[in-house]
Design a protein around this motif. Structure first.
Motif: not given
Lengths: 330, 358
Positions: A82-87
């Motif tokens: 997934l491209n979710i940028t929130n780490t």
């Protein structure tokens, strides 16, 4: 397919898929995007309690042997990264079937039933111990339907609006729509949430509401990843069932332990040929079984088993639902 | 189920096209051609046809599905050759075969009466030094692939006595050593590039056509009284009825298959490198540090909690095993599997280079 040799340098084993070769033959082979997959990985092997320390947490995973590439499209990347940028995300919504209410279809002997015509539905109820909730009636457009509830299914987080907003909404993890993949040889279309209705309960535990209105969905596309499947995009309702002030157990209504996300529901429209009370369609022979005494009652049924896949469009959370199309034969 | 997230490939910076030439060494030993699968001229790996115009050689008895076709052998001469004569065995077929090969490989010219450009023992096209009688060794595409590599062809032919246990008491090695990859020593004609096959004394003994995969072996290998073969081979072939025959007697008085048997028996080895032209498209899949760190894999969470994290501030981790290449319609057109999982987290980025060969 065999495993790839992992004794030396990292190598890439690349093949054209069946679709790729077809596109090449058609003269319109053009690659524009890439995606990444980890279907071979079982993350339960990630051992956060390894006695040798954090360097060893993923030892088992990194030693996972990887199979060679398949040419069938659906056997390669079924989930994807997934491209979710929130780490800082710790929880991701899961999908669970909700069968708490009579409008919500429940499982029967490990599978979800769809009676293809009124006589089958009647026979299942009168002679084979089925309840209304245990099957969809393909001859009507009303519930029971399959309800799938999304949310953080963990008791770590309270089932509150603020947690819903903080852990799901603000984090960009809300699946407000879903894709539904169904076998187009068996089903003509789907019915999915219509306008109106809500999945909610008052804070004092009163006035529980379940959305039940269904509408036919148009605009199916050929599934890009599953052979013989069509893909529908269906909507959802906000999951507004929160823990109550009165102490009323919301577990009577929701299957998600923590904050909910959304709920969706659907019925599957079986192709007309499979509904006939007089003539058995040869699809029963081809894809299923015929004249089976499934419930040891002497009643003979024809049936086809198939998988239905529901996937959240934001997080890729997915659930595979086994469905049995059943027809009373004699 | 559709993959949720993909990255766009920039066609200007993420896609490259290359061409690579791949070479394989092809050694053919003479014992395969004669002796291993039969005695002397016979052999289960030798296929003769009722039309009698050529002979096919396999690497295994040809009735087996495991057999691979190696090459075809035939012989021919030009009508201006002193060998041509109506009394010859299969005279018309030998003429036709020479003409066919000459027409396909050399083409037509305005400087000849019949227009046919004959094979010449040099790279000039002046008609001087024609090769008028010769063997044709047509290699299978299975071996030559796209073409024979220049400066790699070698054939060793026994020019000794047929009566000896083998004819290899005297040998002649023909090579295309004068040809280079930079086009020196090579001529381009209808049949593609060709070079001259020279013996150890630098005498021209034939030609090799690289793209066509055909070697033309001049009869002078066996008939010349000059270098290499000494005074010519008096027993080039032992005819089952008429006994020993010179090259001239064999090519005129024996069937094509007989002459082919004789040459096959005299080939000690053949060696060349083939060439495969691989056109590749390389996709540079650039994975940024802040993407593809989470997974939709059902095992990624347990009770909705991400397995690879203890607390929210821990870095997310994923493990890449597969790269999917998609069309704009979301169709998976090609897929690449890594031989071992690659750890991906926000502290690293990577470029995975996927090469598709055509």
């Amino acid at each position: 397919m065999a495993f790839l040799d992992n004794s030396g340098d990292i190598i890439l084993d690349a093949v054209l898929t069946d679709t790729g070769r077809k596109r090449m033959a058609d003269g319109n082979f053009k690659i524009t995007n890439f995606g990444l997959g980890d279907d071979d990985i079982n993350y339960s092997q990630y051992n956060k309690n390894h006695p040798s320390g954090s360097a060893y947490y993923d030892l088992e995973i990194l030693q996972t042997p990887v199979l060679q590439a398949f040419t069938q499209t659906n056997a390669n990347i079924n989930y994807g990264l997934l491209n979710i940028t929130n780490t800082s995300i710790l929880y991701m919504p899961s999908l669970v079937i909700n069968s708490k209410q009579t409008e919500q279809q429940t499982i029967k002997s490990g599978i979800y039933y769809i009676g293809v015509n009124a006589s089958t539905v009647s026979r299942l109820k009168t002679n084979n111990s089925f309840t209304d909730q245990q099957m969809q009636d393909a001859s009507t457009n009303t519930t029971p339907a399959l309800y799938v509830e999304g949310g953080i299914n963990s008791s770590d987080l309270a089932k509150t609006l603020s947690n819903q907003q903080g852990y799901i909404g603000s984090a960009g993890l809300s699946n407000t729509s879903y894709t539904l993949d169904i076998d187009s040889r068996i089903f003509t279309s789907v019915m999915a949430p219509a306008n109106g209705g809500a999945f909610s309960i008052n804070s004092d535990g009163s006035n529980f509401q379940l959305p039940v209105a269904l509408r036919d969905m148009a605009g199916a596309s050929v599934s890009s990843n599953l052979q013989n499947y069509s893909t529908y995009r269906i909507g959802s309702k906000a999951n507004a069932v929160y823990q109550t002030d009165s102490g009323t157990a919301v577990t009577n209504y929701s299957v998600i332990t923590g904050p909910g996300d959304t709920i969706t529901y659907f019925k599957l429209n079986v192709i007309d040929n499979l509904k006939s009370t007089v003539t058995r369609d040869n699809l029963y022979d081809k894809l299923g079984s015929v004249n089976q005494d499934l419930f040891s009652t002497g009643d003979l049924f024809d049936y086809i088993d198939t998988m239905v896949y529901l996937t959240g469009t934001a997080t890729g959370a997915s659930i595979g639902i086994p469905v049995r199309i059943i027809r009373y034969a004699s | 189920m559709p993959v949720v997230n993909t990255e766009v490939l920039d066609t200007t910076s993420d896609v490259a096209t290359t061409t690579t030439l791949l070479h394989e060494t092809i050694p053919i030993t003479g014992s395969i051609l004669s002796g291993t699968y039969g005695t002397l001229t016979a052999g289960d790996n030798i296929k003769n046809y009722t039309h009698g115009m050529f002979q096919s050689v396999y690497d295994y008895p040809y009735l087996s599905s495991s057999a691979n076709h190696i090459f075809d052998l035939t012989v021919g001469f030009d009508e201006t050759s002193g060998l041509s004569g109506s009394a010859n065995v299969q005279n018309a077929k030998k003429l036709n075969l020479y003409n066919q090969f000459a027409q396909v490989l050399m083409g037509y010219t305005s400087s000849n009466a019949d227009g046919l450009k004959k094979f010449e023992s040099d790279l000039n096209l002046d008609g001087v030094g024609s090769i008028n009688d010769c063997f044709f060794v047509s290699f299978s595409r299975l071996l030559t692939k796209d073409q024979i590599k220049r400066n790699s062809f070698s054939i060793t032919i026994g020019t000794g006595s047929w009566a000896s246990p083998t004819p290899f008491a005297k040998n002649m090695v023909l090579t295309d050593a004068s040809a280079s990859l930079s086009d020196q020593g090579v001529k381009n004609v209808n049949g593609g590039d060709y070079a001259v096959l020279y013996d150890a004394h630098n005498d021209a003994r034939g030609l090799v056509f690289y793209q066509a995969g055909i070697a033309v072996i001049s009869g002078s290998v066996f008939s010349s009284a000059s270098l290499g073969a000494g005074a010519g081979v008096s027993d080039f072939y032992k005819h089952p009825t008429w006994g020993n025959q010179t090259w001239r007697q064999a090519i005129t008085g024996a069937a094509i298959s007989g002459s082919c048997d004789a040459l096959r028996h005299r080939i000690q080895n053949i060696s060349f490198n083939n060439t495969t032209e691989i056109n590749s498209k390389i996709y540079f899949c650039r994975v940024p540090h802040n993407k593809f760190n989470y997974s939709a894999n059902p095992t990624y969470v347990s009770g909705s909690k991400i397995r690879v994290k203890n607390v929210a501030s821990d870095n997310p981790v994923s493990y890449i095993t597969t790269v999917g290449l998609y069309s704009s319609a979301g169709e998976l057109l090609a897929v690449a599997k890594l031989s071992e999982p690659l750890r991906k987290d926000p502290t690293n980025d990577m470029t995975i280079r996927v090469r598709l060969d055509y």
